[in-house]
Design a protein around this motif. Sequence first.
Motif, PDB file in Angstrom:
ATOM      1  N   ALA A 107       0.842  -1.203   0.000  1.00  8.19           N
ATOM      2  CA  ALA A 107       0.000   0.000   0.000  1.00  8.19           C
ATOM      3  C   ALA A 107       0.876   1.252   0.000  1.00  8.19           C
ATOM      4  O   ALA A 107       1.801   1.374   0.795  1.00  8.19           O
ATOM      5  CB  ALA A 107      -0.917  -0.005   1.208  1.00  8.19           C
ATOM      6  N   ASN A 108       0.609   2.163  -0.895  1.00  6.13           N
ATOM      7  CA  ASN A 108       1.266   3.468  -1.002  1.00  6.13           C
ATOM      8  C   ASN A 108       2.747   3.423  -1.354  1.00  6.13           C
ATOM      9  O   ASN A 108       3.420   4.437  -1.262  1.00  6.13           O
ATOM     10  CB  ASN A 108       1.074   4.273   0.293  1.00  6.13           C
ATOM     11  CG  ASN A 108      -0.377   4.527   0.585  1.00  6.13           C
ATOM     12  OD1 ASN A 108      -1.168   4.811  -0.308  1.00  6.13           O
ATOM     13  ND2 ASN A 108      -0.753   4.390   1.841  1.00  6.13           N
ATOM     14  N   ASN A 109       3.282   2.268  -1.740  1.00  3.15           N
ATOM     15  CA  ASN A 109       4.693   2.189  -2.101  1.00  3.15           C
ATOM     16  C   ASN A 109       4.917   1.563  -3.470  1.00  3.15           C
ATOM     17  O   ASN A 109       6.043   1.258  -3.818  1.00  3.15           O
ATOM     18  CB  ASN A 109       5.476   1.384  -1.057  1.00  3.15           C
ATOM     19  CG  ASN A 109       6.104   2.267  -0.021  1.00  3.15           C
ATOM     20  OD1 ASN A 109       6.038   3.479  -0.108  1.00  3.15           O
ATOM     21  ND2 ASN A 109       6.725   1.671   0.967  1.00  3.15           N
ATOM     22  N   ASN A 110       3.850   1.308  -4.222  1.00  4.92           N
ATOM     23  CA  ASN A 110       3.969   0.670  -5.522  1.00  4.92           C
ATOM     24  C   ASN A 110       2.932   1.243  -6.482  1.00  4.92           C
ATOM     25  O   ASN A 110       1.922   1.782  -6.065  1.00  4.92           O
ATOM     26  CB  ASN A 110       3.689  -0.835  -5.439  1.00  4.92           C
ATOM     27  CG  ASN A 110       4.581  -1.557  -4.487  1.00  4.92           C
ATOM     28  OD1 ASN A 110       4.312  -1.577  -3.302  1.00  4.92           O
ATOM     29  ND2 ASN A 110       5.620  -2.155  -4.984  1.00  4.92           N
ATOM     30  N   TYR A 111       3.223   1.057  -7.754  1.00  7.17           N
ATOM     31  CA  TYR A 111       2.197   1.285  -8.774  1.00  7.17           C
ATOM     32  C   TYR A 111       2.544   0.438  -9.985  1.00  7.17           C
ATOM     33  O   TYR A 111       3.653  -0.063 -10.114  1.00  7.17           O
ATOM     34  CB  TYR A 111       2.051   2.767  -9.138  1.00  7.17           C
ATOM     35  CG  TYR A 111       3.236   3.390  -9.833  1.00  7.17           C
ATOM     36  CD1 TYR A 111       3.360   3.342 -11.221  1.00  7.17           C
ATOM     37  CD2 TYR A 111       4.220   4.042  -9.105  1.00  7.17           C
ATOM     38  CE1 TYR A 111       4.434   3.925 -11.866  1.00  7.17           C
ATOM     39  CE2 TYR A 111       5.306   4.629  -9.740  1.00  7.17           C
ATOM     40  CZ  TYR A 111       5.404   4.571 -11.107  1.00  7.17           C
ATOM     41  OH  TYR A 111       6.470   5.147 -11.749  1.00  7.17           O
ATOM     42  N   SER A 152       8.297  -0.233  -7.533  1.00  5.24           N
ATOM     43  CA  SER A 152       8.215  -0.375  -6.082  1.00  5.24           C
ATOM     44  C   SER A 152       9.221   0.561  -5.434  1.00  5.24           C
ATOM     45  O   SER A 152      10.317   0.761  -5.963  1.00  5.24           O
ATOM     46  CB  SER A 152       8.538  -1.802  -5.655  1.00  5.24           C
ATOM     47  OG  SER A 152       7.711  -2.713  -6.313  1.00  5.24           O
TER      48      SER A 152
END
Length: 127
Positions: free
Chosen positions: A62-66, A116
């Motif tokens: 959560a909130n550290n990857n796309y 990441s």
Amino acid sequence: MALQLMKLLVTATTTTDAVPTDSRFFHTTTGETAAGSTLTIDAASFFEDTGAAVTSLPSLAANNNYFNVYINGVLQMDDLSTYTPGATGVGSLAIDVPAGGDSILTSTPIVLEIVSFAPSSTTTVET
């Protein structure tokens, strides 16, 4: 001596490094996917930069990857794809081909890019 307000003098400096890691997974379609349909690509149908087969798609923190999806080299809109991490039979990428648009043709390259971050911070306090 007159009364004085006594207070501490403290300074702090924080340095944060983002440390990104980029992973790319490649697939070439084996058949046409018509407009209004969904193309689902299993983890085992992807291969890595080295040409090695993929056995599992990584989890996204959560909130550290796309993730980004490219079809024939063109970045696609976020809401067209669903990413599911995991091994063969569980991990997949599903791409919804909008109704009324163009189909995805046979032999079209699909690239799944995952970025990441492993942030680290150091704080120095001086008094």
